[in-house]
Design a protein around this motif. Sequence first.
Motif, PDB file in Angstrom:
ATOM      1  N   ILE A 198       0.900  -1.163   0.071  1.00 36.28           N
ATOM      2  CA  ILE A 198       0.089   0.049   0.125  1.00 36.28           C
ATOM      3  C   ILE A 198       0.809   1.374   0.028  1.00 36.28           C
ATOM      4  CG2 ILE A 198      -1.632   1.304   1.477  1.00 36.28           C
ATOM      5  CD1 ILE A 198      -2.904  -1.142   2.257  1.00 36.28           C
ATOM      6  N   ILE A 199       2.149   1.244   0.788  1.00 39.10           N
ATOM      7  CA  ILE A 199       2.751   2.408   0.800  1.00 39.10           C
ATOM      8  C   ILE A 199       3.353   2.690  -0.195  1.00 39.10           C
ATOM      9  CG2 ILE A 199       5.041   3.221   1.900  1.00 39.10           C
ATOM     10  CD1 ILE A 199       4.154   2.027   4.522  1.00 39.10           C
ATOM     11  N   ILE A 200       4.042   1.600  -1.340  1.00 35.57           N
ATOM     12  CA  ILE A 200       4.644   1.637  -2.396  1.00 35.57           C
ATOM     13  C   ILE A 200       3.656   2.319  -3.523  1.00 35.57           C
ATOM     14  CG2 ILE A 200       5.657   0.470  -4.275  1.00 35.57           C
ATOM     15  CD1 ILE A 200       6.907  -1.637  -2.134  1.00 35.57           C
ATOM     16  N   ASN A 201       2.676   1.814  -3.507  1.00 40.72           N
ATOM     17  CA  ASN A 201       1.423   2.183  -4.367  1.00 40.72           C
ATOM     18  C   ASN A 201       1.132   3.777  -4.000  1.00 40.72           C
ATOM     19  OD1 ASN A 201      -0.150   0.415  -6.279  1.00 40.72           O
ATOM     20  ND2 ASN A 201       0.528  -0.954  -4.381  1.00 40.72           N
ATOM     21  N   TRP A 202       0.978   4.051  -2.628  1.00 42.87           N
ATOM     22  CA  TRP A 202       0.827   5.579  -2.491  1.00 42.87           C
ATOM     23  C   TRP A 202       2.034   6.452  -2.956  1.00 42.87           C
ATOM     24  CZ3 TRP A 202       4.335   8.008   0.967  1.00 42.87           C
ATOM     25  CH2 TRP A 202       3.825   9.486   1.295  1.00 42.87           C
ATOM     26  N   GLY A 203       3.302   5.923  -2.783  1.00 43.30           N
ATOM     27  CA  GLY A 203       4.536   6.543  -2.943  1.00 43.30           C
ATOM     28  C   GLY A 203       4.538   6.788  -4.612  1.00 43.30           C
ATOM     29  N   ILE A 204       3.928   5.899  -5.422  1.00 40.63           N
ATOM     30  CA  ILE A 204       4.102   6.203  -6.903  1.00 40.63           C
ATOM     31  C   ILE A 204       2.978   7.180  -7.314  1.00 40.63           C
ATOM     32  CG2 ILE A 204       3.270   4.660  -8.944  1.00 40.63           C
ATOM     33  CD1 ILE A 204       4.304   2.195  -7.644  1.00 40.63           C
ATOM     34  N   LYS A 213       7.683   3.406 -11.450  1.00 41.87           N
ATOM     35  CA  LYS A 213       6.494   4.525 -11.648  1.00 41.87           C
ATOM     36  C   LYS A 213       5.133   3.765 -11.507  1.00 41.87           C
ATOM     37  CE  LYS A 213       9.251   7.841 -11.534  1.00 41.87           C
ATOM     38  NZ  LYS A 213       8.999   8.874 -10.347  1.00 41.87           N
ATOM     39  N   ASP A 214       5.067   2.210 -11.899  1.00 42.56           N
ATOM     40  CA  ASP A 214       3.941   1.690 -11.733  1.00 42.56           C
ATOM     41  C   ASP A 214       4.033   0.351 -11.559  1.00 42.56           C
ATOM     42  OD1 ASP A 214       1.657   0.555 -12.566  1.00 42.56           O
ATOM     43  OD2 ASP A 214       1.418   0.893 -14.709  1.00 42.56           O
ATOM     44  N   VAL A 215       3.525  -0.393 -10.416  1.00 40.36           N
ATOM     45  CA  VAL A 215       3.720  -1.617 -10.018  1.00 40.36           C
ATOM     46  C   VAL A 215       3.092  -2.540 -10.773  1.00 40.36           C
ATOM     47  CG1 VAL A 215       1.602  -1.693  -8.320  1.00 40.36           C
ATOM     48  CG2 VAL A 215       3.585  -2.939  -7.736  1.00 40.36           C
ATOM     49  N   ASP A 216       2.073  -2.063 -11.636  1.00 38.30           N
ATOM     50  CA  ASP A 216       1.244  -3.184 -12.523  1.00 38.30           C
ATOM     51  C   ASP A 216       2.352  -3.522 -13.613  1.00 38.30           C
ATOM     52  OD1 ASP A 216      -0.988  -3.026 -11.282  1.00 38.30           O
ATOM     53  OD2 ASP A 216      -1.636  -1.452 -12.160  1.00 38.30           O
ATOM     54  N   GLU A 217       3.535  -3.062 -13.843  1.00 39.18           N
ATOM     55  CA  GLU A 217       4.533  -3.365 -14.650  1.00 39.18           C
ATOM     56  C   GLU A 217       4.955  -4.811 -14.534  1.00 39.18           C
ATOM     57  OE1 GLU A 217       7.620  -0.511 -14.676  1.00 39.18           O
ATOM     58  OE2 GLU A 217       6.324   1.201 -15.487  1.00 39.18           O
ATOM     59  N   VAL A 398      10.183  -4.935  -4.949  1.00 34.09           N
ATOM     60  CA  VAL A 398       9.040  -4.336  -5.418  1.00 34.09           C
ATOM     61  C   VAL A 398       9.339  -2.872  -5.752  1.00 34.09           C
ATOM     62  CG1 VAL A 398       6.431  -3.623  -5.088  1.00 34.09           C
ATOM     63  CG2 VAL A 398       7.428  -6.040  -4.511  1.00 34.09           C
ATOM     64  N   ALA A 399       9.894  -2.034  -4.934  1.00 37.14           N
ATOM     65  CA  ALA A 399      10.017  -0.712  -5.282  1.00 37.14           C
ATOM     66  C   ALA A 399      11.296  -0.321  -5.939  1.00 37.14           C
ATOM     67  CB  ALA A 399      10.310   0.110  -3.761  1.00 37.14           C
ATOM     68  N   ASP A 400      12.094  -1.495  -6.213  1.00 36.29           N
ATOM     69  CA  ASP A 400      13.337  -1.071  -6.896  1.00 36.29           C
ATOM     70  C   ASP A 400      13.787  -2.379  -7.536  1.00 36.29           C
ATOM     71  OD1 ASP A 400      15.835  -0.262  -8.099  1.00 36.29           O
ATOM     72  OD2 ASP A 400      16.763   0.139  -6.250  1.00 36.29           O
ATOM     73  N   PRO A 401      12.879  -2.796  -8.565  1.00 35.93           N
ATOM     74  CA  PRO A 401      13.195  -4.102  -9.135  1.00 35.93           C
ATOM     75  C   PRO A 401      14.387  -4.563  -9.906  1.00 35.93           C
ATOM     76  CG  PRO A 401      11.164  -3.033  -9.927  1.00 35.93           C
ATOM     77  CD  PRO A 401      12.090  -1.902  -9.372  1.00 35.93           C
ATOM     78  N   LYS A 402      15.204  -3.387 -10.244  1.00 35.82           N
ATOM     79  CA  LYS A 402      16.468  -3.521 -11.124  1.00 35.82           C
ATOM     80  C   LYS A 402      17.794  -3.218 -10.132  1.00 35.82           C
ATOM     81  CE  LYS A 402      14.757  -3.268 -15.510  1.00 35.82           C
ATOM     82  NZ  LYS A 402      14.853  -2.661 -16.682  1.00 35.82           N
ATOM     83  N   ALA A 403      17.607  -2.943  -8.623  1.00 35.08           N
ATOM     84  CA  ALA A 403      18.534  -2.496  -8.033  1.00 35.08           C
ATOM     85  C   ALA A 403      19.101  -1.285  -8.157  1.00 35.08           C
ATOM     86  CB  ALA A 403      19.558  -3.593  -7.505  1.00 35.08           C
ATOM     87  N   GLU A 404      18.552  -0.237  -8.849  1.00 33.43           N
ATOM     88  CA  GLU A 404      19.007   0.979  -9.420  1.00 33.43           C
ATOM     89  C   GLU A 404      19.574   2.176  -8.284  1.00 33.43           C
ATOM     90  OE1 GLU A 404      17.118   2.326 -13.230  1.00 33.43           O
ATOM     91  OE2 GLU A 404      15.778   0.690 -12.552  1.00 33.43           O
TER      92      GLU A 404
END
Length: 467
Positions: A198-204, A213-217, A398-404
């Motif tokens: 929920i927090i990550i979606n709120w942050g987006i 920018k989109d967890v649905d990706e 979830v928040a940083d899938p590619k460890a950028e």
Amino acid sequence: MTPNEIGFALLYLGLFLLLGKWIRVRVKWLQNLFLPSSVIGGFIALLVGPQVLGRILEPYIGEESFWSTGLMLPQATEVWSELPGLMINVVFATLFLGTILPNLSKIWRVGGPQLAFGWTLGWGQYVVGILLAMLVLTPFFGMPPIVGALIEVSFEGGHGTAAGLQGTFEEMGYPEAYDLAVGLATVGILSGVIIGIIIINWGIRKNKTVIIKDVDEFSSLKKAGIVEFENREPAAKMTVRPESIEPLSLHFAVVALAIITGYILLQSFVWLEASLFGSDLMTYVPLFPFAMIGGIVVQLFLNKVDNAYLVDRQMISRIQGFSLDILILAAIGTVSLDVIGDNFIPFLLIAITGIAWNVIGFFVLAPKMIPSYWLERGIGDFGQSMGITATGLLLMRVADPKAESPAFEGFGYKQLVFEPFLGGGLVTALSVPLIFQFGPIPFFIFAVIMCVIGLLVGLLYFGKKKS
């Protein structure tokens, strides 16, 4: 109990792991929660076991019936109840095996902000928990002061730490604390994942995230917990030839050496305390934090003599993950619902207090303590403070899938300082015996001091830095 019965109980556990994974693949809403298969399998085992299905059937079939324990055999339940306390030693012994310990300056520079934030959350759990115990739980519900440590033990430490302290709770005359701790650990994982997503979606939506920018990706396979075919990599490296010794056997032996080293260290401290002071505080301390120290000692030795780099971190991680899956499933599958039901109001108060502290801490402190990528980095510490390290890693993925961002590197460095003390480390293991031996007030004062130190360092030092 015969060896065959023990072996069958382990095979039975494998069936529930498979069932949990199958359900995770098939049920969309569980995929969206990113729940581990071991948690799902543990809940299924609990539901079809003696405490739920068995109780439903018992009035109709009688106590002596084969089905009075549901689909769980009594022998399997008995074996499972002992597994968490054993497997937690493996989990902690493997924390630093196969790693290269960085210098302190890099740990401080990269991991410092997350360490300060996680340190504040961890010690704060003791502060709010002991306050709750002293003001409410002990005077109104007659619970011992040691329940003030259950938020940190259960949320930060998780099922493994709760299981590791089972013997300690029994020796202190309050075995119910084990079932409460396992129940709280389950609540912590569930609420940590749900609130974290929920927090990550709120942050987006609020433009607080820098990376995603989109967890649905996320692909359907990724949500199901399956690695896409083109992204599959070896689970571990073959560092030795199987004709000499199987690589898994070698790594198991190294883990065993770490645990044995920890056991010798613990027994040495018990002997020294008894000889020098005539007290027995160390007899209440479980093995797992010393297994972690044993792992560090073994790794330092390997750094000196293992020029061929025979210990592969990926293989160690597979052993650790396997042990953690067994631990979580067995702990959830055997938790006592009677104990939680008999103490439901205190259980609810402890859970709400712990969740509230972590959520408030995240929104109020993380943006002010972490100078860059605060949500990507802070969500990992939030996840760990709610439901063990794995939850933190999950939310960061979830928040940083590619460890950028610096999230994963900083989190790893933070763990080198954090884990030996909190989240199942020495402080977590010693907190219950110390509160039992000296009362809650001395440890409460110490926890306040530690929490304030983390707060000041985070706000006044790291919080003032720019990315």
